[in-house]
Design a protein around this motif. Sequence first.
Motif, PDB file in Angstrom:
ATOM      1  N   ILE A   1       0.809  -1.228   0.000  1.00 17.61           N
ATOM      2  CA  ILE A   1       0.000   0.000   0.000  1.00 17.61           C
ATOM      3  C   ILE A   1       0.843   1.279   0.000  1.00 17.61           C
ATOM      4  CG2 ILE A   1      -2.054  -1.058   1.021  1.00 17.61           C
ATOM      5  CD1 ILE A   1      -1.257   0.081   3.701  1.00 17.61           C
ATOM      6  N   HIS A   2       2.164   1.158   0.210  1.00 20.34           N
ATOM      7  CA  HIS A   2       3.083   2.299   0.069  1.00 20.34           C
ATOM      8  C   HIS A   2       2.667   3.521   0.875  1.00 20.34           C
ATOM      9  CE1 HIS A   2       5.037   0.097  -3.065  1.00 20.34           C
ATOM     10  NE2 HIS A   2       3.909  -0.065  -3.690  1.00 20.34           N
ATOM     11  N   VAL A   3       2.438   3.363   2.177  1.00 21.44           N
ATOM     12  CA  VAL A   3       2.199   4.552   2.993  1.00 21.44           C
ATOM     13  C   VAL A   3       3.536   5.213   3.282  1.00 21.44           C
ATOM     14  CG1 VAL A   3       0.095   3.718   4.081  1.00 21.44           C
ATOM     15  CG2 VAL A   3       2.301   3.182   5.109  1.00 21.44           C
ATOM     16  N   ASN A   4       3.510   6.411   3.887  1.00 23.44           N
ATOM     17  CA  ASN A   4       4.771   7.120   4.129  1.00 23.44           C
ATOM     18  C   ASN A   4       5.650   6.357   5.105  1.00 23.44           C
ATOM     19  OD1 ASN A   4       4.431   8.340   6.971  1.00 23.44           O
ATOM     20  ND2 ASN A   4       2.505   8.824   5.943  1.00 23.44           N
ATOM     21  N   GLU A   5       6.936   6.655   5.037  1.00 24.68           N
ATOM     22  CA  GLU A   5       7.946   5.869   5.736  1.00 24.68           C
ATOM     23  C   GLU A   5       7.713   5.823   7.252  1.00 24.68           C
ATOM     24  OE1 GLU A   5      11.932   7.269   5.133  1.00 24.68           O
ATOM     25  OE2 GLU A   5      12.563   5.304   4.433  1.00 24.68           O
ATOM     26  N   LYS A   6       7.295   6.952   7.807  1.00 27.28           N
ATOM     27  CA  LYS A   6       7.138   7.012   9.260  1.00 27.28           C
ATOM     28  C   LYS A   6       6.015   6.081   9.721  1.00 27.28           C
ATOM     29  CE  LYS A   6       6.142   9.973  13.098  1.00 27.28           C
ATOM     30  NZ  LYS A   6       5.534  11.233  13.515  1.00 27.28           N
ATOM     31  N   LEU A   7       4.880   6.163   9.050  1.00 27.84           N
ATOM     32  CA  LEU A   7       3.746   5.317   9.393  1.00 27.84           C
ATOM     33  C   LEU A   7       4.127   3.845   9.258  1.00 27.84           C
ATOM     34  CD1 LEU A   7       0.825   5.185  10.146  1.00 27.84           C
ATOM     35  CD2 LEU A   7       0.183   5.620   7.795  1.00 27.84           C
ATOM     36  N   HIS A   8       4.837   3.532   8.181  1.00 30.53           N
ATOM     37  CA  HIS A   8       5.261   2.169   7.936  1.00 30.53           C
ATOM     38  C   HIS A   8       6.152   1.663   9.066  1.00 30.53           C
ATOM     39  CE1 HIS A   8       7.696  -1.025   5.990  1.00 30.53           C
ATOM     40  NE2 HIS A   8       6.562  -1.308   5.409  1.00 30.53           N
TER      41      HIS A   8
END
Lengths: 560, 560
Positions: B207-214
């Motif tokens: 789903i390629h969410v932003n790095e921090k959330l990931h």
Amino acid sequence: GGSHLLMFIPWEETQGCIQPLQDNRSVCPQQHWAAEEVQGNASMEHTFFSLDYQHVQVPFEITLWIMLASLAKIAFHLYNKLPSVVPESCLLIFVGLIMGGIIYGLNDKSPPVMDSDIFFLYLLPPIVLDAGYFMPSRPFFENIGTILLYAVVGTIWNVFGIGFSLYGICQVRAFGLRDVSLLHNLLFGSLISAVDPVAVLAVFEEIHVNEKLHILVFGESLLNDAVTVVLYKLFRSFCEMPAIKTVDVFAGVGKFFVVGIGGVLVGLTFGMTSAFTTRFTKDIRVIEPLFVFLYSYLSYLTAEMFHLSGIVAIIACAMGMKRYVEANISLKSHTTVKYFMKMWSSVSDTLIFIFLGVSTIGENHEWNWPYIFFTVIFCLIWRALGVLVLTFFVNRFHVNTVTSKDQFIIAYGGLRGAICFSLVFLLPDFRRKKLFIAATTVVILFTVFAQGMTIRPLVDLLHVKRKRESAPTVGEQIHIRFLDHLLAGIEDISGHWGQYYWKDKLEYFNSKYLQKFLLREYDQPKSSIVLLYEKLERKHAIELAEAGQLGHAPSHPSLL
Amino acid sequence: GGSHLLMFIPWEETQGCIQPLQDNRSVCPQQHWAAEEVQGNASMEHTFFSLDYQHVQVPFEITLWIMLASLAKIAFHLYNKLPSVVPESCLLIFVGLIMGGIIYGLNDKSPPVMDSDIFFLYLLPPIVLDAGYFMPSRPFFENIGTILLYAVVGTIWNVFGIGFSLYGICQVRAFGLRDVSLLHNLLFGSLISAVDPVAVLAVFEEIHVNEKLHILVFGESLLNDAVTVVLYKLFRSFCEMPAIKTVDVFAGVGKFFVVGIGGVLVGLTFGMTSAFTTRFTKDIRVIEPLFVFLYSYLSYLTAEMFHLSGIVAIIACAMGMKRYVEANISLKSHTTVKYFMKMWSSVSDTLIFIFLGVSTIGENHEWNWPYIFFTVIFCLIWRALGVLVLTFFVNRFHVNTVTSKDQFIIAYGGLRGAICFSLVFLLPDFRRKKLFIAATTVVILFTVFAQGMTIRPLVDLLHVKRKRESAPTVGEQIHIRFLDHLLAGIEDISGHWGQYYWKDKLEYFNSKYLQKFLLREYDQPKSSIVLLYEKLERKHAIELAEAGQLGHAPSHPSLL
């Protein structure tokens, strides 16, 4: 001291996984202790450090063994002079001997021997796959006739030569070997005659002889597997039969073809399936390399399952799939395949030689000077005679002659290794099994140490033609390709259907049918010079990148 | 039909290798037949085709399973639309369910369940190693406080929340669950609370969410292993104890630190040893990649052996060794490490989801609507509450705030997977084990299917910040480095020792001592901009080579 025990359990443990323990070599004390520990845990869970060794035992000890092997390899290479004098295989066997001695001394029982199943199912396939995948196909097919002659006729020659002459030795009353029958001697001959690909590769990769000589010895060691398998199984079953009928002998002869050709067919089937599968991996590059390994291993196992030659199968699979797989998979997948294959075979190789050393120590041997002495002598004599006689015929019918220097190296390079060792342990129990084990061990150690260590000085002394270091130039490659077509044309006109004719036909069949079916991006077959140029370009770019020279090139707009 | 049986033996077989078969689920008929076949061979050696299946059974069937998994992956990707709607994990579980159903239908007994030992010893480590080795260290350490808070406090919160509220449900007389004690509910809570790294990775990578959330969700799923291990073992031992003393509870609290910090220490020790070893591999590049795998695996096994957190150990090992190993090994070895790791973890991942599906089918379940329904509800509620409460504190004390959209995705992304499943099967036998199995299965399927399939549309709907596709420019990288030093200076002057201060100190320690000891070629520490330039150059050259564009560059004298 429990630590030395700890190192040696996996062997028996893993053996237990594959086949029920045949000799009840005892449940080891370590395991009892681990079991108690687990029991202890249940009631005393809140101790801060508790140990549950049994749980991780199998993978832990396999990993430790591989680690030991890898560290031994590093250690040798720290002293630059050592590997240039002594082949690595000798050093590894030596490490194994020392470890075996330590275990024997501390433990007062023979260290465990190399398990034949582990050898044939897990250690041998990576080495053969590596060998098959990187087999230089041109010299291999150019010399296929000679290789097959050495592998089939030569091996049979050796088996019967050694078997009958050892039977002669057994007739001497003073040696006390009258009970060893002719069949048993032939059985022994069949297992001791096989030149070992692992040992040959280990030595010949270090001495860099010319490509043709290398392929002759190495190709023979690979392809004689079919012959060895058949003869070994034939004599083993004859030993157990009350009477041998003529039909059994003829069936044995028929089996040669079934085992060999069957192996090739199994291998090609899996190889083509593998190539076909990689047509569809464009969207999941990450598992591409897996298929190369999976299909090759399946071909080996399937062949073994049907009592065909697994070695022949995996080589046919690897050689068959290579060109299509390479065209289908990405460059990075290809690097992974290549380096992982090399790594894996290197580890297997190391483990085999260490275990060979460890297994040598112990009480498995029955010592009989005459039998062992004459085994070594006959192995040398019959191989030398075989090479002489066969090369005589080869040189009469073949254009590329095998020089007398080459013949000497071929005869001298007939090293025995772990295959003989595994086969002798696979023998059913009979009175003289320990004598056979002792003789096999001595022959292996003699060939690996005495011949393996002296072959390099001999190659220097005889000025045997070396391998050319540089890759062929573009001009040479074009020249070779042109000559191929010319010779195919000449053969076609003259009506003599030689190798160039068949090669041309095969190439036609390949570009007409196989490529369309097996390659993903099949437009028009590119001219060979275009392909060559692309390949060189790619190679060059990677070299530049590794040397870090690209930065000094004048213009690279994409960096700005 | 024997073919469906054939596919399913390895499971029981391999189980037998690692631990003695606990339930005598019968020696399978296949094996009898193979044994007879072998017997038959001895007397009828000259039959042309004989089959010896038992001999190759274990490796053959393991290979077939991996092949099935890989082919399933290819099949999904042939239809481009399918993987963009349904996560691959769901598809794989679905394949497993179908296979389980077929086996159940044909065989009339439950298909074998995923063996916990195989899962923890062989399937999980490659995935965690891959995750740890490619963990983006900067966002990880920037958010380490938040991640630890979610992982430790959040997991404890969930365990007790779910455990106590399910105990409340059990008090309702109509549900017939009065016999499930508080301790058993807490034990169940401890195994169902763990967010699963494999499941999270499978969904979040797509789903390629932003790095921090990931990193927040994924880091939590990795680090909660220490907490889960402690709580699970604690409650399990409490369940078996006649009386629980206060000292046991305190010992349990102390164990958190031992298990977590012990895991980190074991991991770092092996990581540094690995880096040190690769200093000496210059002459044998071929086995370089091996050490990365061997030492990581040893760190995992060693940690597991001492009842520490294996996941934490392997991550510490991988993150610790990475920068030194990368500097020591060759570029090709690095490519091999990288791609092989990815391949291996991908295969493990695929096998886990397929086996999860297969294991779901059968008669292992006891169905109790209220218990199962409320388990799902409580898992959702307590996670959501936990994230809300913890984020409230995080946002008060931390600069980078977690937005409410992020909170929703963190709560919603708390997928359960194979770890819960393996833990529930590892429970000692008691009356309600099958109920726990059923509830765990439902929670896993619910989270993977319902949440996993809807999370992508939700991410789109909420306009959650996505991952930036392009790599940071040289300017940005310099800017970041400059800021780091500036902030470290400010922190030092102001006397507030925050993350930048510690980072600076660690970097100093690294370049002053560690690098000299662990790197082979250590001259002067290169300026970071030079290193960056070299890295970009290398990357660029490889890209050029792959695209085949190098050939169009004007001058390449080495080609002539």
